[in-house]
Design a protein around this motif. Structure first.
Motif, PDB file in Angstrom:
ATOM      1  N   ARG A   1       9.104  22.417 -17.106  1.00 30.11           N
ATOM      2  CA  ARG A   1       9.212  20.756 -17.353  1.00 30.11           C
ATOM      3  C   ARG A   1      10.584  20.517 -16.906  1.00 30.11           C
ATOM      4  N   THR A   2      10.796  19.310 -17.006  1.00 33.64           N
ATOM      5  CA  THR A   2      11.970  18.230 -16.298  1.00 33.64           C
ATOM      6  C   THR A   2      13.128  17.808 -16.868  1.00 33.64           C
ATOM      7  N   GLY A   3      14.352  17.996 -16.561  1.00 29.15           N
ATOM      8  CA  GLY A   3      14.984  17.153 -17.983  1.00 29.15           C
ATOM      9  C   GLY A   3      16.293  17.400 -16.971  1.00 29.15           C
ATOM     10  N   GLY A   4      17.226  16.893 -15.746  1.00 30.65           N
ATOM     11  CA  GLY A   4      17.995  16.513 -14.668  1.00 30.65           C
ATOM     12  C   GLY A   4      18.037  17.350 -14.180  1.00 30.65           C
ATOM     13  N   THR A   5      19.326  17.935 -13.541  1.00 30.37           N
ATOM     14  CA  THR A   5      19.822  19.123 -12.538  1.00 30.37           C
ATOM     15  C   THR A   5      20.744  19.500 -13.315  1.00 30.37           C
ATOM     16  N   MET A   6      19.837  21.405 -14.106  1.00 25.43           N
ATOM     17  CA  MET A   6      20.541  21.614 -14.765  1.00 25.43           C
ATOM     18  C   MET A   6      21.497  22.590 -14.656  1.00 25.43           C
ATOM     19  N   ARG A   7      21.938  22.484 -15.570  1.00 17.17           N
ATOM     20  CA  ARG A   7      24.068  23.393 -15.757  1.00 17.17           C
ATOM     21  C   ARG A   7      23.417  24.987 -16.441  1.00 17.17           C
ATOM     22  N   SER A   8      23.251  24.693 -17.345  1.00 19.38           N
ATOM     23  CA  SER A   8      23.119  25.829 -18.676  1.00 19.38           C
ATOM     24  C   SER A   8      21.856  25.725 -20.053  1.00 19.38           C
ATOM     25  N   VAL A   9      21.012  26.942 -20.056  1.00 17.41           N
ATOM     26  CA  VAL A   9      20.226  26.621 -21.201  1.00 17.41           C
ATOM     27  C   VAL A   9      20.677  27.810 -21.898  1.00 17.41           C
ATOM     28  N   ALA A  10      19.930  27.892 -23.283  1.00 18.93           N
ATOM     29  CA  ALA A  10      20.538  27.767 -24.846  1.00 18.93           C
ATOM     30  C   ALA A  10      19.544  28.024 -25.334  1.00 18.93           C
TER      31      ALA A  10
END
Length: 263
Positions: free
Chosen positions: A100-109
């Motif tokens: 999936r795409t969702g912008g330039t990632m910095r964090s996930v949880a």
């Protein structure tokens, strides 16, 4: 909702201090409240190089990976990257399940029950995704009114009903179902950048507040419980509560782990 100035004033009314333990370093503030030295430099040993090889190498991103989180079943892993991709992996096979795409990632949880997961991006937006289909739920939430330095820290509450975000000197708590802000924004002039964590009972949150220190708040009222937990000599990049909820571990760029007791 209160203004940033009012929020900051309210959370700084009640302050207590706790002395941390620095693992592999000399004792700090021996007489201070909560000091419980578990290790010192004289007992520290240099770690031996590992001879282990990776069980799996998961290759699929084209830029740096900035966030990782396992689903509760331990079978799936999600990664977020500066390349704008979220990838859900089958850990056993090493195969990609979904992208999936969702912008330039910095964090996930990932929520404790795995029903949803969340990602934070450089543009200051929070996205919530369905844990089964991988599809985005609703549009992105704009978390910060002061700049676009991105969401570096994400954490779900133990019941999965709330999620807290930190980045760009701001901390907020959101209701996952209604997508409304339920606490904050707490404006932290020199912190609130890298890391945030819920306590095991969901009653408190901890986050970096600048000055190489961490603060603990009541997650409902926003009042400060412990202010300025110090012990590092560089920026605090990571924090987590121990399972008993009474201890907090922090790590920073100076390659040091601190343990704060009686939180």
């Amino acid at each position: 909702m209160t203004s940033p100035t009012d929020s900051t004033a309210s959370v700084l009314r009640r302050q207590r201090r706790v002395a941390p333990v620095r693992y592999g370093a000399a004792r700090l503030d021996e007489g201070a409240l909560g000091a419980d030295i578990q290790a010192s430099s004289r007992n520290a040993k240099e770690p031996k190089p590992s001879s282990q090889t990776p069980l799996k190498v998961l290759a699929g991103h084209t830029w740096g990976v900035t966030g990782l989180a396992f689903f509760p079943d331990g079978r799936r892993l999600i990664s977020g990257s500066l390349d704008g991709l979220l990838i859900i992996w089958d850990v056993a096979t090493g195969r990609v399940e979904k992208k999936r795409t969702g912008g330039t990632m910095r964090s996930v949880a990932v929520a404790p029950d795995g029903s949803v997961f969340a990602s934070g991006s450089d543009d200051g937006t929070l996205r919530i995704w369905d844990g089964t289909t991988g599809n985005q739920i609703g549009g992105p939430l704009v978390t910060h009114a002061w700049g676009t330095q991105g969401i570096w820290g994400l954490a779900f509450s133990p019941d999965g009903r709330r999620i807290t975000t930190t980045g760009n000197c701001t901390i907020q708590i959101w209701d996952v179902l209604t997508r409304a802000s339920v606490a904050g924004p707490l404006r932290i002039p020199s912190g609130g950048v890298y890391t945030v964590a819920f306590s095991p009972d969901g009653s408190r949150i901890a986050a970096d507040v600048g000055g190489r220190s961490v603060c603990v708040w009541n997650s409902v009222s926003g009042e400060v419980i412990f202010d300025s937990l110090k012990g590092h000599t560089d920026d605090v990049m990571w924090t987590v509560f121990m399972p008993n909820g009474q201890q907090l571990l922090t790590a920073s760029e100076e390659a040091m782990i601190c343990q704060c007791t009686r939180i």
